[in-house]
Design a protein around this motif. Structure first.
Motif, PDB file in Angstrom:
ATOM      1  N   PRO A  53      66.786  21.366 -31.633  1.00  0.00           N
ATOM      2  CA  PRO A  53      65.350  21.040 -31.626  1.00  0.00           C
ATOM      3  C   PRO A  53      64.789  20.875 -30.214  1.00  0.00           C
ATOM      4  N   ASN A  54      65.644  20.549 -29.253  1.00  0.00           N
ATOM      5  CA  ASN A  54      65.158  20.368 -27.881  1.00  0.00           C
ATOM      6  C   ASN A  54      64.808  21.686 -27.208  1.00  0.00           C
ATOM      7  N   SER A  55      65.268  22.804 -27.795  1.00  0.00           N
ATOM      8  CA  SER A  55      64.996  24.108 -27.193  1.00  0.00           C
ATOM      9  C   SER A  55      63.649  24.667 -27.620  1.00  0.00           C
ATOM     10  N   GLY A  56      62.907  23.972 -28.517  1.00  0.00           N
ATOM     11  CA  GLY A  56      61.585  24.399 -28.918  1.00  0.00           C
ATOM     12  C   GLY A  56      61.612  25.614 -29.813  1.00  0.00           C
ATOM     13  N   ASP A  57      60.597  26.492 -29.678  1.00  0.00           N
ATOM     14  CA  ASP A  57      60.520  27.729 -30.460  1.00  0.00           C
ATOM     15  C   ASP A  57      61.361  28.795 -29.760  1.00  0.00           C
ATOM     16  N   LEU A  58      62.415  29.280 -30.475  1.00  0.00           N
ATOM     17  CA  LEU A  58      63.298  30.316 -29.929  1.00  0.00           C
ATOM     18  C   LEU A  58      63.102  31.576 -30.750  1.00  0.00           C
ATOM     19  N   TYR A  59      62.755  32.677 -30.074  1.00  0.00           N
ATOM     20  CA  TYR A  59      62.551  33.924 -30.788  1.00  0.00           C
ATOM     21  C   TYR A  59      62.971  35.075 -29.898  1.00  0.00           C
ATOM     22  N   VAL A  60      63.108  36.288 -30.542  1.00  0.00           N
ATOM     23  CA  VAL A  60      63.584  37.486 -29.845  1.00  0.00           C
ATOM     24  C   VAL A  60      62.542  38.582 -30.028  1.00  0.00           C
ATOM     25  N   LEU A  61      62.270  39.316 -28.954  1.00  0.00           N
ATOM     26  CA  LEU A  61      61.339  40.433 -28.973  1.00  0.00           C
ATOM     27  C   LEU A  61      62.098  41.719 -28.697  1.00  0.00           C
ATOM     28  N   ASP A  62      61.756  42.781 -29.416  1.00  0.00           N
ATOM     29  CA  ASP A  62      62.376  44.062 -29.112  1.00  0.00           C
ATOM     30  C   ASP A  62      61.607  44.744 -27.992  1.00  0.00           C
ATOM     31  N   LYS A  63      61.937  45.975 -27.733  1.00  0.00           N
ATOM     32  CA  LYS A  63      61.298  46.681 -26.616  1.00  0.00           C
ATOM     33  C   LYS A  63      59.809  46.902 -26.850  1.00  0.00           C
ATOM     34  N   ASP A  64      59.383  46.898 -28.123  1.00  0.00           N
ATOM     35  CA  ASP A  64      57.972  47.116 -28.451  1.00  0.00           C
ATOM     36  C   ASP A  64      57.215  45.800 -28.634  1.00  0.00           C
ATOM     37  N   GLN A  65      57.747  44.701 -28.118  1.00  0.00           N
ATOM     38  CA  GLN A  65      57.102  43.388 -28.175  1.00  0.00           C
ATOM     39  C   GLN A  65      56.901  42.922 -29.614  1.00  0.00           C
ATOM     40  N   ARG A  66      57.828  43.246 -30.490  1.00  0.00           N
ATOM     41  CA  ARG A  66      57.749  42.805 -31.875  1.00  0.00           C
ATOM     42  C   ARG A  66      58.772  41.718 -32.124  1.00  0.00           C
TER      43      ARG A  66
END
Length: 778
Positions: free
Chosen positions: A221-234
């Motif tokens: 929870p201390n890392s906040g919002d964690l997400y991954v984007l592909d090369k097309d910013q999706r």
């Protein structure tokens, strides 16, 4: 609190509190910066660990897939056609897919042969056109690398493939199978792994559900919002739908990566008006961006505890410092307090209320005031001495000081001593008309004259000059005893004063001189004598010096004079009513000449002039006017009584009374004429068809016919008979144009007994007969 004690206390507090506040602020700043740095490094470490876990799985799958593609089974299969009857070989190919499941859970796998047009998946076998992957193959051909990763949007479709019955139950894919609706990550191999300019023979496509890979993302929870984007910013590999929340933030990350060329970074930004800290890393394997967005409030949550602890410690130290400062300041202030109490007991003025003053300055001022009080009092008495002299003289002239009081107080004001006779000189301004001064300058001019008298006459021969009412008054003191010499001496002083006033101020003045007297108690009577002497200007004129002895005794006005004045008043009133300014001026000149011939006493003039003024008021009231509105304030009786010379009265009557009365009567007469003419016209409009004459109108309106004829002629421009005939002819024109009445009938309606008379009148006014007029109009 005393000012110096407050300064001492503030200085001690600042001296003790400033280091505490500085140390506390610096400590909090350093601790907050260290915590922020630790959180930054921790977030980057979490991103790195997440990236390593995901890429470890992808690299293992990649190595296993390469072994599978380069296996003899696959190489041999890619060179020959397959059909559903070659069950064993298809089963061996799908078994290789099952071996890849040991690395990670695979959602789907496809072995595509473009030359032989067949596809083997984990669940089925068939032609390329029967699989949904056919839509993706065209896209894959555009890629230049032999191995690449592709993220796919959500899909929900069914693949129904015809499979040979010989395959039996071994391939459960014979039944329609629902492909997962989750997003997938596709690893694509060109077969063979050839240069970019050569078209491949086939593809190995392995789909991995993003739910499988998202399990490797950190859930701290201390890392906040964690997400991954592909090369097309999706977005992908995410359980949460962020929508457009981080679109601007992702563009900024992409710009930083392209600008700096660094694969990782950290910066602060705002998302939905809230400050956040952003950490990012770019994967060298597939170009994905791993992003962590943490609220600054979450980062600084730990530093808030440090702030509370630091604040409490600082407050405790400030409290201790304040107590020590109060105690020490009071101890050091005690000698100053004793000295201050001593100076407050001195007989000297206190400082203004509400004013906080430094104690040392206060003590200095009190001592300085004490030392200079005697000098200050002397200077104040000297400055007020002249005003006290003037005040004393005013009371002496008005009879408010007895002779005994004067003997007691006279020596205090340095009045003349050793005199044998006194005399009062009263100077008044004759008029301000024709001078460069205005009426509002009168008091200022008297003040200037009073100062001139004080400078012109030596203090040995006069008391302090004063201004009283509308005059300047001076009491002269002389050692002369001879009445003739004394009168001549006072006349000489008065003439000297008048000459200087004319020279310097160019001001017409007159001076009245009382009789000489020897007792100071007779000063009020002498003051009245000088004022009465000045009243002689009414008959003698202005710019003169008058002695009380030279004024004629008051006589009685003859009855014949009153009768003559009354006759002239009546003639003057008649001229005013007629608006004849020339006759008004002639009668007024006769009126004044009669008064001058009889040589009346000056006291009779105000009475006669007030009578004439009252006659003027009556003329205004006869016409229903308001005296105050018509004549104004400057024509009041009080203004008349202020005039002192006959010339002023003459000018006042002509300008303030006669001209406004003449103007008012003319306005009233014109208004009355218009009203009478308007009423006569209304009678003509109402009774034109009847016998109407000027005498009938006079009887109706209650005026004489001759008067009505003159008024109507003046206002309408034509006489009554002509106006009546013209009005009747206008009516006849209207009937000739709009009706078929006979000429005799029209004549009868207009009260003409003979049609011939009507025709003759019509032709005289219009220039044609009624019959021709009707023909012309039709």
């Amino acid at each position: 609190m005393p000012k110096y004690l407050l300064r001492l206390l503030c200085f001690t507090m600042i001296l003790g509190a400033l280091p505490v506040i500085v140390i506390g602020s610096v400590s909090y700043t350093i601790a907050s910066r260290d915590i922020e740095q630790k959180v930054r490094e921790s977030n980057l470490q979490i991103l790195h660990q997440t990236q390593m876990r995901v890429e470890q799985v992808l690299r293992s799958l990649q190595l296993s897939s390469i072994q599978y593609v380069n296996s003899p089974l696959v190489l041999r299969a890619m060179k020959q056609p397959l059909n559903s009857s070659e069950f064993q070989e298809i089963r061996d190919l799908t078994s290789g897919f099952n071996n890849l499941q040991a690395v990670t859970s695979i959602d789907q796998a496809y072995l595509v042969n473009l030359e032989q047009d067949w596809v083997v998946s984990m669940r089925s076998f068939g032609k390329l056109g029967d699989f949904s992957i056919r839509d993706r193959i065209g896209t894959y051909l555009t890629y230049t690398n032999s191995l690449f990763w592709v993220t796919q949007n959500k899909r929900s479709s069914k693949e129904s493939l015809p499979v040979s019955a010989g395959m039996g139950e071994a391939l459960t894919e014979q039944a329609p199978t629902l492909i997962s609706s989750d997003n997938v990550v596709s690893m694509v191999f060109k077969i063979p792994m050839v240069p970019t300019n050569v078209k491949p023979k086939g593809f190995l496509v392995i789909d991995i559900a993003d739910a499988e890979l998202s399990s490797f993302l950190s859930r701290n929870p201390n890392s906040g919002d964690l997400y991954v984007l592909d090369k097309d910013q999706r977005y992908f590999l995410n359980d949460t739908n962020y929508g457009n929340k981080y679109d601007l933030l992702n563009k900024e990350i992409q710009e930083k990566v392209q600008t700096t060329g660094e694969a990782q970074g950290f910066f602060s930004a705002e998302v939905e008006d809230k400050p956040v800290a952003v950490s990012y890393r770019q994967s060298p394997l597939n170009g994905w961006l791993y992003v962590s967005v943490v609220s600054l409030g979450q980062i600084t949550a730990q530093s808030q505890k440090i702030a509370v602890v630091t604040g409490v410690a600082t407050l405790i130290m400030l409290l201790v410092t304040g107590l020590v400062a109060i105690y020490g300041s009071r101890r050091m202030y005690s000698p100053i307090s004793r000295l201050l109490q001593f100076t407050k007991g001195l007989d000297s003025p206190l400082p203004p209320a509400g004013r906080r003053q430094d104690e040392f300055i206060y003590i200095e001022e009190r001592l300085s005031t004490l030392f200079s009080s005697e000098k200050t009092m002397r200077e104040q008495m000297k400055g007020q001495h002249v005003h006290l002299q003037e005040f004393f003289m005013t009371k002496l002239l008005t009879g408010k000081i007895s002779e005994e009081d004067f003997r007691y107080q006279g020596e205090l004001y340095d009045f003349p001593t050793g005199w044998s006779h006194l005399g009062v000189l009263m100077l008044q301004i004759d008029t301000l008309e024709g001078t460069r001064y205005e009426e509002q300058d009168r008091d200022l001019l008297l003040f200037a004259v009073n100062n001139m008298v004080g400078e012109l006459l030596p203090s040995e021969i006069r008391f302090t000059p004063v201004m009283l009412d509308d005059a300047q008054v001076t009491v002269l003191a002389s050692e002369l005893n001879d009445e003739v010499q004394l009168k001549e001496w006072m006349h000489t002083q008065a003439d000297w004063i008048r000459e200087r006033v004319v020279t310097y101020l160019n001001l017409p003045v007159s001076i009245g001189i009382s009789r000489a007297y020897s007792s100071i108690g007779a000063t009020p009577r002498a003051y009245q004598e000088s004022r009465e002497a000045l009243q002689g200007r009414v008959s003698l004129g202005s710019r003169i010096i008058l002695h009380y002895e030279d004024i004629q005794p008051r006589g009685q006005m003859e009855a014949a004079l009153y009768t003559q004045l009354r006759m002239i008043e009546d003639q003057l009133a008649s001229a005013l009513k007629q608006g004849d300014e020339e006759k008004t001026d002639i009668y007024f000149t006769q009126y004044l000449g009669l008064l001058a011939d009889k040589k009346l006493h000056f006291s009779e003039y105000p009475v006669i002039m007030v009578q004439l003024l009252s006659r003027g008021y009556q003329l205004v009231q006869e016409q229903g006017g308001d005296v105050a509105e018509v004549l104004g304030e400057k024509a009041s009786m009080a203004s008349l009584l202020k005039l002192s010379t006959l010339d002023e009265m003459t000018s006042w009557f002509r300008k303030r009374l006669f001209q406004p009365v003449i103007r008012f009567w003319k306005e009233q007469e014109e208004s009355q004429y218009m009203n009478i003419a308007r009423r006569m016209i209304r009678l003509i409009e109402e009774r034109y068809d009847r016998d109407l004459s000027l005498e009938a109108c006079a009887e109706e309106l209650n005026f004489h016919p001759v008067y009505l004829s003159r008024v109507f002629k003046k206002e309408a421009g034509v006489n009554f008979t002509e106006y009546l005939a013209e009005y009747r002819m206008e009516k006849a024109k209207t009937w000739l144009q709009t009706t078929d009445l006979k000429i005799s009938e029209i004549a009868e309606k207009l009260n003409y007994t003979n049609p011939t008379a009507f025709i003759r009148t019509f032709r005289k006014i219009t220039g044609t007969t009624p019959g021709k007029y009707r023909e012309q109009q039709r």
